[in-house]
Design a protein around this motif. Structure first.
Motif, PDB file in Angstrom:
ATOM      1  N   ILE A 275       5.150  13.319  19.647  1.00 27.55           N
ATOM      2  CA  ILE A 275       3.809  13.895  19.816  1.00 27.55           C
ATOM      3  C   ILE A 275       3.548  14.214  21.289  1.00 27.55           C
ATOM      4  N   PHE A 276       3.839  13.247  22.174  1.00 29.83           N
ATOM      5  CA  PHE A 276       3.599  13.466  23.599  1.00 29.83           C
ATOM      6  C   PHE A 276       4.512  14.565  24.149  1.00 29.83           C
ATOM      7  N   SER A 277       5.766  14.571  23.695  1.00 32.16           N
ATOM      8  CA  SER A 277       6.696  15.608  24.150  1.00 32.16           C
ATOM      9  C   SER A 277       6.247  16.988  23.682  1.00 32.16           C
ATOM     10  N   LEU A 278       5.759  17.069  22.453  1.00 35.05           N
ATOM     11  CA  LEU A 278       5.274  18.341  21.926  1.00 35.05           C
ATOM     12  C   LEU A 278       4.043  18.812  22.692  1.00 35.05           C
ATOM     13  N   GLY A 279       3.192  17.857  23.104  1.00 38.34           N
ATOM     14  CA  GLY A 279       2.020  18.203  23.909  1.00 38.34           C
ATOM     15  C   GLY A 279       2.419  18.863  25.218  1.00 38.34           C
ATOM     16  N   ASN A 280       3.500  18.368  25.828  1.00 39.41           N
ATOM     17  CA  ASN A 280       3.994  18.975  27.067  1.00 39.41           C
ATOM     18  C   ASN A 280       4.544  20.376  26.846  1.00 39.41           C
ATOM     19  N   LEU A 281       4.942  20.682  25.617  1.00 41.65           N
ATOM     20  CA  LEU A 281       5.421  22.025  25.288  1.00 41.65           C
ATOM     21  C   LEU A 281       4.254  22.959  24.974  1.00 41.65           C
ATOM     22  N   ILE A 282       3.204  22.420  24.345  1.00 43.41           N
ATOM     23  CA  ILE A 282       2.050  23.238  23.957  1.00 43.41           C
ATOM     24  C   ILE A 282       1.303  23.759  25.182  1.00 43.41           C
TER      25      ILE A 282
ATOM     26  N   SER B 299       0.822  -1.224   0.000  1.00 48.52           N
ATOM     27  CA  SER B 299       0.000   0.000   0.000  1.00 48.52           C
ATOM     28  C   SER B 299       0.851   1.268   0.000  1.00 48.52           C
ATOM     29  N   GLY B 300       2.157   1.129   0.277  1.00 47.15           N
ATOM     30  CA  GLY B 300       3.067   2.264   0.195  1.00 47.15           C
ATOM     31  C   GLY B 300       3.100   3.114   1.451  1.00 47.15           C
ATOM     32  N   TYR B 301       3.880   4.186   1.363  1.00 46.62           N
ATOM     33  CA  TYR B 301       4.055   5.108   2.489  1.00 46.62           C
ATOM     34  C   TYR B 301       4.069   6.524   1.923  1.00 46.62           C
ATOM     35  N   GLY B 302       3.124   7.353   2.382  1.00 52.90           N
ATOM     36  CA  GLY B 302       3.057   8.696   1.797  1.00 52.90           C
ATOM     37  C   GLY B 302       2.005   9.572   2.422  1.00 52.90           C
ATOM     38  N   LYS B 303       1.133  10.151   1.595  1.00 57.64           N
ATOM     39  CA  LYS B 303       0.174  11.149   2.052  1.00 57.64           C
ATOM     40  C   LYS B 303      -0.747  10.623   3.135  1.00 57.64           C
ATOM     41  N   PHE B 304      -1.207   9.390   2.993  1.00 58.21           N
ATOM     42  CA  PHE B 304      -2.119   8.840   3.995  1.00 58.21           C
ATOM     43  C   PHE B 304      -1.452   8.822   5.362  1.00 58.21           C
ATOM     44  N   ASN B 305      -0.204   8.410   5.416  1.00 63.69           N
ATOM     45  CA  ASN B 305       0.520   8.350   6.681  1.00 63.69           C
ATOM     46  C   ASN B 305       0.688   9.735   7.298  1.00 63.69           C
ATOM     47  N   VAL B 306       0.929  10.738   6.447  1.00 61.92           N
ATOM     48  CA  VAL B 306       1.071  12.113   6.937  1.00 61.92           C
ATOM     49  C   VAL B 306      -0.241  12.594   7.545  1.00 61.92           C
ATOM     50  N   ILE B 307      -1.355  12.331   6.849  1.00 62.03           N
ATOM     51  CA  ILE B 307      -2.682  12.687   7.383  1.00 62.03           C
ATOM     52  C   ILE B 307      -2.908  12.005   8.718  1.00 62.03           C
ATOM     53  N   LEU B 308      -2.519  10.738   8.794  1.00 63.21           N
ATOM     54  CA  LEU B 308      -2.668   9.960  10.019  1.00 63.21           C
ATOM     55  C   LEU B 308      -1.860  10.573  11.160  1.00 63.21           C
ATOM     56  N   TYR B 309      -0.646  11.025  10.875  1.00 64.29           N
ATOM     57  CA  TYR B 309       0.203  11.641  11.901  1.00 64.29           C
ATOM     58  C   TYR B 309      -0.422  12.950  12.414  1.00 64.29           C
ATOM     59  N   ILE B 310      -0.991  13.727  11.501  1.00 63.12           N
ATOM     60  CA  ILE B 310      -1.582  15.009  11.897  1.00 63.12           C
ATOM     61  C   ILE B 310      -2.756  14.790  12.845  1.00 63.12           C
ATOM     62  N   ILE B 311      -3.633  13.864  12.481  1.00 64.38           N
ATOM     63  CA  ILE B 311      -4.801  13.581  13.332  1.00 64.38           C
ATOM     64  C   ILE B 311      -4.359  12.935  14.644  1.00 64.38           C
ATOM     65  N   SER B 312      -3.351  12.071  14.568  1.00 65.96           N
ATOM     66  CA  SER B 312      -2.852  11.398  15.766  1.00 65.96           C
ATOM     67  C   SER B 312      -2.173  12.373  16.720  1.00 65.96           C
ATOM     68  N   THR B 313      -1.634  13.467  16.176  1.00 69.65           N
ATOM     69  CA  THR B 313      -1.013  14.480  17.030  1.00 69.65           C
ATOM     70  C   THR B 313      -2.044  15.067  17.986  1.00 69.65           C
ATOM     71  N   ALA B 314      -3.204  15.429  17.444  1.00 70.84           N
ATOM     72  CA  ALA B 314      -4.272  15.976  18.291  1.00 70.84           C
ATOM     73  C   ALA B 314      -4.746  14.928  19.292  1.00 70.84           C
TER      74      ALA B 314
END
Length: 530
Positions: free
Chosen positions: A173-180, A33-48
């Motif tokens: 992601i968790f470390s960035l949350g502690n900064l936000i 299935s590859g690695y690309g845009k879908f994974n990036v979208i997934l990372y963005i939503i997973s960040t929140a």
């Protein structure tokens, strides 16, 4: 013979299509299935989604200085509010693992994140200590589900080669949350707000809690538009839906049509696992009785507590209990400590040592606490409190990234010993801190090395425990750690009231104790931490 000639005349893609006409397992299917845009979208939503877990456990430490007058909070009240979230997490530790494997990752993420957002909103609307306690307990109870499901969901959209990257991204992601959090606090909490909406009274800390609920609500809604984990779908025998998911991921990642996805059939995992559910559906699996859940739980837990696992796992439980007791107690009280130093400088127009600043928490000789005989006033001139917390969070991110390069050269056992000694020493050194700068430096090093230690212990669990028992072992390890964090936050107010030395030397002793206990761990494989 003609068939062979025809195959050799095909293009590379056509050859792959014929080769992949045989049923593919999950690894082959997700790799294709590859690695690309879908994974990036997934990372963005997973960040929140990842931030919601951090916000649930940490927001109150920034709220205390701003809300203590409005809610008439005592030191013990603050300890309870820090501890009650962990109590909620402990009470639901065994539930979410089962639900994640029955309801599915997507459904649990949607329901869990939306509920967590609602409970954070409930905390924001709280007008008294009791309601705030209830909201924080419910938030802690719920957040375990999305936390467990997010880790599984992210991993199951990556092939084995990329799965190590997932752990690194989750850590970031968790470390960035502690900064936000301190950034939001810096923007919102110093603002003097006081308005009524019906019977509800709002202050800056109410708005702060409301905004902290947005990542959970936004990610809960966003996951509605993402597919279910294909690994989960294959595990319940729904290969048709799983194949559709693989095709969609392939289309988004590559830009090619879904029909050109090279895999045409998937292996039946239910028959590989000697469990034929051809005559059933996932709904039947979900409809398990409480008794079945209990039996499955006992069945999963029992092998962990027999030889040769039992001595190893009990030692790991104790280590995680101690390190999370030390780290998450002092870490959550740091904004309050920074506030005490800032208040001293503001009201006395001069700087003081850390111990002089903390005298405000200690009873006077007549047994009457100074906070009870003076008018409660919130010092909103506290920009330094939040910038100090931002510096600590930034240091933690750098330290977390650096740890990944050290673990292979030092090994987990030796690294854990070093981390415990340094973090414990930094906690004790805080007692001798004379300036704000030294307090920030010592506390930043304490939090950084302690945070890495928690992740090293989880990596040790992965190495020590067989694959079939790892998920349950990690869950139990975190449960013991959270119990330590809850207990530590209940004890810490009494330590603060008893003097300057007890809180820092107690926490430091616990962390150094972890370093000595790490000596008894068996040597583990040199696998990357991240």
């Amino acid at each position: 013979m003609p068939a062979k000639i025809k195959i050799h005349s095909f293009s590379k893609l056509e050859a792959v299509l014929i080769h992949d006409a045989e049923p593919a397992d999950f690894e082959r299917a997700i790799s294709a299935s590859g690695y690309g845009k879908f994974n990036v979208i997934l990372y963005i939503i997973s960040t929140a989604a990842g931030w919601s877990s951090v916000f649930e456990t940490t927001t109150m430490s920034y709220v205390f200085p701003a809300a203590e007058c409005d809610l008439k909070l005592t030191l013990n009240d603050k300890g309870w509010l820090n501890a009650v979230t962990y109590a909620g997490m402990i009470s639901s530790a065994f539930i979410w693992g089962f639900l994640c494997d029955t309801l599915g990752r997507k459904k649990l993420l949607i329901i869990g994140l939306l509920l967590d957002g609602l409970f954070l909103m409930m905390a924001a609307l709280s007008q008294n200590f009791i309601l705030l306690m209830v909201a924080k307990f419910l938030g802690g109870f719920i957040i375990n589900g999305p936390f467990a499901a997010l880790t599984a969901y992210l991993s199951e959209f990556h092939c084995a080669k990329q799965r190590a990257r997932v752990q690194m991204i989750l850590g970031a992601i968790f470390s960035l949350g502690n900064l936000i959090l301190p950034i939001l606090a810096l923007i919102i909490l110093p603002v003097n707000m006081n308005f009524n909406l019906g019977i509800l009274e709002f202050h800056s800390w109410n708005i702060y809690l409301m905004i902290s609920s947005l990542p959970a609500l936004a990610s809960g809604i966003a996951f509605i538009f993402l597919p279910e984990s294909p690994k989960f779908l294959m595990s319940i025998g729904d290969n048709e839906k799983a194949l559709d998911v693989f095709k969609e991921v392939y289309r988004v990642n590559t830009g090619f049509s879904a029909e050109s996805y090279p895999i045409k059939y998937l292996v039946d995992e239910t028959k590989i696992n000697n469990f034929d559910i051809s005559s059933t559906t996932s709904d039947v699996i979900v409809a398990k009785t409480t008794q079945q859940f209990f039996k499955e739980g006992i069945h999963q837990i029992k092998p962990i507590f027999v030889a040769p696992q039992i001595t190893k796992i009990l030692l790991v439980f104790l280590l995680q209990f101690m390190i999370m007791m030390g780290l998450n107690t002092l870490r959550l009280w740091l904004p309050q400590i920074y506030q005490a130093m800032n208040d001293y400088q503001f009201y006395h127009n001069e700087s003081a040592t850390l111990c002089e600043s903390l005298e405000v928490f200690q009873p006077k000789n007549d047994g009457i606490n100074i906070t009870k005989i003076t008018q409660c006033v919130v010092n909103s001139n506290n920009t330094e409190v939040y910038t100090n917390s931002m510096l600590v969070a930034t240091t933690s991110i750098i330290g977390y990234i650096t740890a990944g390069t050290l673990i292979n050269s030092l090994g987990k056992k030796k690294l854990l010993g070093i981390l415990g000694l340094i973090s414990g020493s930094m906690a004790m050194t805080l007692y001798f801190s004379k300036t704000v700068a030294s307090t920030i430096a010592f506390s930043a090093m304490f939090v950084t090395f302690g945070s890495i230690g928690i992740n090293v212990i989880l990596a040790v669990v992965v190495d020590l425990i067989p694959t079939s028992l790892r998920t349950m072992a990690v869950s139990l390890t975190m449960m013991f750690g959270r119990f330590g964090a809850a207990l530590g936050n209940l004890i810490f107010p009494y330590l603060l009231e008893s003097g300057c030395a007890p809180p820092f030397f107690s926490v430091g002793s616990v962390m150094i104790g972890c370093a000595f206990l790490a000596y008894f761990l068996p040597d583990t494989d040199m696998k990357a931490l991240l």
